[in-house]
Design a protein around this motif. Structure first.
Motif, mmCIF file in Angstrom:
data_model
loop_
_atom_site.group_PDB
_atom_site.id
_atom_site.type_symbol
_atom_site.label_atom_id
_atom_site.label_comp_id
_atom_site.label_asym_id
_atom_site.label_seq_id
_atom_site.Cartn_x
_atom_site.Cartn_y
_atom_site.Cartn_z
ATOM 1 N N LEU A 40 0.804 -1.209 0.000
ATOM 2 C CA LEU A 40 0.000 0.000 0.000
ATOM 3 C C LEU A 40 0.841 1.264 0.000
ATOM 4 C CD1 LEU A 40 -3.204 -0.254 0.333
ATOM 5 C CD2 LEU A 40 -2.731 1.359 2.155
ATOM 6 N N ASN A 41 0.332 2.267 -0.696
ATOM 7 C CA ASN A 41 0.969 3.580 -0.730
ATOM 8 C C ASN A 41 0.494 4.365 0.496
ATOM 9 O OD1 ASN A 41 1.825 6.141 -1.268
ATOM 10 N ND2 ASN A 41 0.459 6.465 -2.998
ATOM 11 N N THR A 42 1.367 4.503 1.501
ATOM 12 C CA THR A 42 0.925 5.130 2.752
ATOM 13 C C THR A 42 1.118 6.644 2.738
ATOM 14 O OG1 THR A 42 3.076 4.684 3.721
ATOM 15 C CG2 THR A 42 1.318 3.120 4.201
ATOM 16 N N SER A 43 1.532 7.217 1.602
ATOM 17 C CA SER A 43 1.711 8.666 1.580
ATOM 18 C C SER A 43 0.417 9.392 1.261
ATOM 19 C CB SER A 43 2.792 9.048 0.575
ATOM 20 O OG SER A 43 2.343 8.777 -0.726
ATOM 21 N N PHE A 44 -0.628 8.657 0.927
ATOM 22 C CA PHE A 44 -1.894 9.335 0.620
ATOM 23 C C PHE A 44 -2.474 9.956 1.892
ATOM 24 C CE2 PHE A 44 -6.217 10.054 -0.675
ATOM 25 C CZ PHE A 44 -6.055 10.448 -1.993
ATOM 26 N N PRO A 45 -2.902 11.220 1.810
ATOM 27 C CA PRO A 45 -3.281 11.933 3.034
ATOM 28 C C PRO A 45 -4.676 11.610 3.551
ATOM 29 C CG PRO A 45 -3.514 13.389 1.170
ATOM 30 C CD PRO A 45 -2.999 12.093 0.632
ATOM 31 N N ILE A 46 -4.877 10.403 4.057
ATOM 32 C CA ILE A 46 -6.153 10.137 4.731
ATOM 33 C C ILE A 46 -5.883 9.543 6.106
ATOM 34 C CG2 ILE A 46 -7.790 9.899 2.826
ATOM 35 C CD1 ILE A 46 -7.270 6.931 2.800
ATOM 36 N N THR A 47 -6.882 9.657 6.976
ATOM 37 C CA THR A 47 -6.731 9.133 8.335
ATOM 38 C C THR A 47 -7.203 7.681 8.371
ATOM 39 O OG1 THR A 47 -8.950 9.814 8.958
ATOM 40 C CG2 THR A 47 -7.179 11.403 9.323
ATOM 41 N N LEU A 94 -13.834 4.017 3.575
ATOM 42 C CA LEU A 94 -13.839 3.794 2.129
ATOM 43 C C LEU A 94 -14.479 2.448 1.791
ATOM 44 C CD1 LEU A 94 -10.379 5.156 0.963
ATOM 45 C CD2 LEU A 94 -12.618 6.188 0.657
ATOM 46 N N GLY A 95 -14.429 1.507 2.731
ATOM 47 C CA GLY A 95 -15.056 0.206 2.503
ATOM 48 C C GLY A 95 -16.548 0.312 2.211
ATOM 49 N N ASP A 102 -7.862 9.126 14.151
ATOM 50 C CA ASP A 102 -7.677 10.402 13.462
ATOM 51 C C ASP A 102 -6.246 10.632 12.999
ATOM 52 O OD1 ASP A 102 -10.330 11.183 13.586
ATOM 53 O OD2 ASP A 102 -10.093 11.781 15.688
ATOM 54 N N PRO A 122 -3.077 10.161 10.416
ATOM 55 C CA PRO A 122 -2.869 9.837 8.993
ATOM 56 C C PRO A 122 -2.229 8.447 8.859
ATOM 57 C CG PRO A 122 -1.934 11.972 9.557
ATOM 58 C CD PRO A 122 -2.297 11.317 10.839
ATOM 59 N N GLY A 148 0.086 7.439 7.149
ATOM 60 C CA GLY A 148 1.549 7.450 7.054
ATOM 61 C C GLY A 148 2.224 7.435 8.413
ATOM 62 N N ARG A 149 1.441 7.627 9.490
ATOM 63 C CA ARG A 149 2.051 7.724 10.808
ATOM 64 C C ARG A 149 1.541 6.671 11.778
ATOM 65 N NH1 ARG A 149 1.945 13.922 12.518
ATOM 66 N NH2 ARG A 149 1.611 14.768 10.448
ATOM 67 N N ARG A 155 -11.575 -1.850 7.052
ATOM 68 C CA ARG A 155 -12.178 -1.458 5.785
ATOM 69 C C ARG A 155 -12.936 -2.637 5.164
ATOM 70 N NH1 ARG A 155 -8.269 0.340 0.977
ATOM 71 N NH2 ARG A 155 -7.967 -1.908 0.838
#
Lengths: 306, 272
Positions: free
Chosen positions: B102-109, B116-117, B150, B152, B154-155, B168
């Motif tokens: 997975l691309n974890t740089s996308f800015p979602i929490t 999204l599921g 809450d 992101p 990426g963290r 999801r």
């Protein structure tokens, strides 16, 4: 300093074409900014470039047809032809990138150079034919009305937009903004994880083509602002800069929109202050500088570039 | 569970055969390579099945067929009595991808990712229904994701990321969840944690789990059924009955190279 500001403001107020430039430029940049977020995260920057450059071929074709078809002489007809061409290019790029025959960047690179070359050849041809027709009295310069110069097509002519152009800019941008907001969840899922989006019931092919068609239509108005060469700047820089400032998609989108609107305003007033007529390139320069500053400020933070 | 069936509009006669019912499934790639051959697989509701097999054994192809992403196969495949693509559109079967891809740089929490599921189910321009969000809240509690909801994506840690992907997958209230290489890239402690969470999920939400992996060792403990796949199914039974001979045939190695299977020495599979 305040003296300079006062004189710049006075000229802005005195000349309606500056005001038109602002009220047309802001919606164009905002529409592009909404798309740019997804262009950046989905890594479609080069695709945007391919689609916008195809507009050059369309302009060449439109200006050639103008000589023979009086119906093509209205600006609206020209814009419609460019729109058809750009949407066609968008769909073609989509087909090429989804297929596996040739790699994506090769496909786009080919589209890009072919349409640029076509535009130049058609415009040259038009110039030659036009001279011949004028000397034999078949046509007069006045019949064609305003015809954009090479420079206008390549780098924009926002200082000479008409009322109709302003309406077109608002119409196209409002449609794009509403579509992006309506399909925001789908776009986020598509851009973050296309494979999973498909599994969870998002029609990813439709989302992808929808995005490409939106880019194609936006290019028609964006080329007024910054020209075909710099369209892709509007489709990349707002999203790229905003991605440095937040890691929440909602905020990234909002920042991109504000960034675009502020850059257009700043670029326009700078062009008034320095009496530069290349307003579009100046706007792109402002955006690039703002990106550079953001990058230096934010590159050490925990946010990661997409 | 009857309440859920009413929700999906499934009558009971359809689900008699269990959650997954595969009969004589074969699939050939467009280039002519045989990926799956004559597979028969029945999975009862609430079972955890581990499908193991070497790379290129057709594990991903089988997952794609069960999710209704591939057409052009022969044989019949039913999920809860429905065609797989139907089941997928109703959210009856969902999927947990390999989290390392997975691309974890996308800015979602984390909570945005889990929601999204529900996107495909909710339809455009609609707000997500309250009951679905309440259900997702329970999923987040069970998976201990509340405190990072809450943050992101990426963290967060790898384990939290994987649980977010499981959340999801559970969001559309599925009957069946397919997990692609769930143990890949996770250390022994993390694997044990994940097994614990999967058991909690099953106890709480009554889903059927199918895990697909090339890692025999990671799959053996706590799976109720094991299937060995190498283009065709070589074995489908209780894990205790799995012999080194079967594994050596599936994985193309000698029995001596797989000393940790078989009922008698399963306890020592994980040196601790």
């Amino acid at each position: 300093m305040s003296l300079v500001a006062a004189s710049v403001w006075a000229r802005f107020v005195d000349f309606p074409f500056y005001q038109n430039a602002l009220i047309a430029g802001i919606p164009i940049a905002v529409g592009c900014a909404m798309l740019s977020v997804f262009v950046v995260y989905k890594r479609m920057a080069f695709i945007g470039q391919g689609i916008s450059h195809s507009a050059f071929g369309a302009v060449g074709l439109a200006m050639l047809l103008q000589l023979y078809l009086p119906a093509m002489r209205s600006p609206l007809a020209r814009d419609a032809l460019i729109a058809v061409f750009c949407v066609g290019a968008a769909i073609l790029v989509g087909r090429l990138t989804r297929g596996r025959r040739i790699s994506e960047d090769v496909a786009i690179g080919l589209c890009l150079v072919a349409t640029m070359a076509l535009g130049v050849v058609l415009l040259d041809l038009r110039t030659a034919l036009f001279r011949g027709m004028v000397s034999s009295g078949l046509i007069h310069q006045a019949d064609l009305g305003y015809t954009p110069s090479f420079h206008d097509i390549l780098f924009g002519s926002i200082l000479s937009v008409s009322r109709a152009d302003v309406w077109l800019a608002w119409g196209v941008s409002a449609t794009v903004v509403m579509l992006v907001l309506a399909f925001f969840k789908e776009l986020v899922f598509f851009a973050s994880d296309e494979e999973a989006a498909e599994v969870f019931g998002v029609r990813t092919a439709q989302v992808y083509y929808g995005l490409l068609v939106c880019i194609g239509v936006t290019v028609v108005v964006a080329m007024r602002l910054v020209g075909v060469i710099l369209c892709s700047a509007l489709l990349i820089l707002p999203g790229a800069t905003a991605s440095l400032w937040s890691d929440r998609i909602g905020r990234v989108t909002l920042i991109a929109v504000l960034f675009a609107a502020c850059s257009v305003t700043a670029g326009l007033f700078l062009s008034i202050a320095f009496r530069v007529v290349s307003t579009g390139p100046l706007i792109v320069l402002v955006m690039s500088l703002a990106f550079g500053v953001s990058y230096m400020l934010k590159s050490k933070s925990k946010l990661r570039a997409p | 569970m009857p309440e859920r069936h009413r929700k999906h509009g499934i009558s009971h006669e359809h689900v008699e055969g269990g959650t997954i019912c595969v009969e004589g499934l074969s699939y050939r790639y467009p280039d002519g390579t045989q990926a799956l051959e004559d597979i028969h697989l029945h999975v009862m509701r609430g079972v955890t099945l581990a499908v193991i097999g070497p790379n290129g054994a057709g594990k991903t192809t089988l997952l794609k067929v069960l999710l209704g992403l591939l057409s052009g196969y022969t044989g019949t495949v039913k999920i809860e009595g429905l065609r797989p693509e139907q089941a997928r559109h109703l959210g009856i079967v969902t999927w947990v991808p390999q989290h390392s891809h997975l691309n974890t740089s996308f800015p979602i929490t984390v909570s945005q990712l889990a929601r999204l599921g529900l996107v495909g189910k909710a339809g455009i321009l609609r707000r997500l229904p309250r009951e679905d969000l309440d259900y997702l809240g329970r999923v987040m509690d069970v998976l201990k994701l509340r405190q990072v909801a809450d943050r992101p994506i990426g963290r967060i840690s790898g384990g939290q990321m994987q649980r977010a992907l499981i959340a999801r997958a559970l969001a559309p209230r599925p009957e069946l969840v397919l997990l692609d290489e769930p143990m890949a890239g996770i250390d022994a402690v993390g694997q044990e944690d994940l097994r614990g969470f999967l058991e909690l999920v099953k106890a709480e939400f009554g889903v059927t789990l199918v895990m697909v992996s090339h890692d025999i060792r990671a799959m053996l403990s706590r799976s109720q059924r094991i299937a060995c796949l190498d283009r065709t199914l070589h074995f489908h039974d209780l894990p205790e009955k799995l012999t080194p001979e079967v594994l050596s045939e599936v994985f193309h190695v000698t029995p001596a190279e797989i000393p940790f299977v078989g009922g008698q020495n399963r306890g020592s599979e994980e040196p601790q």
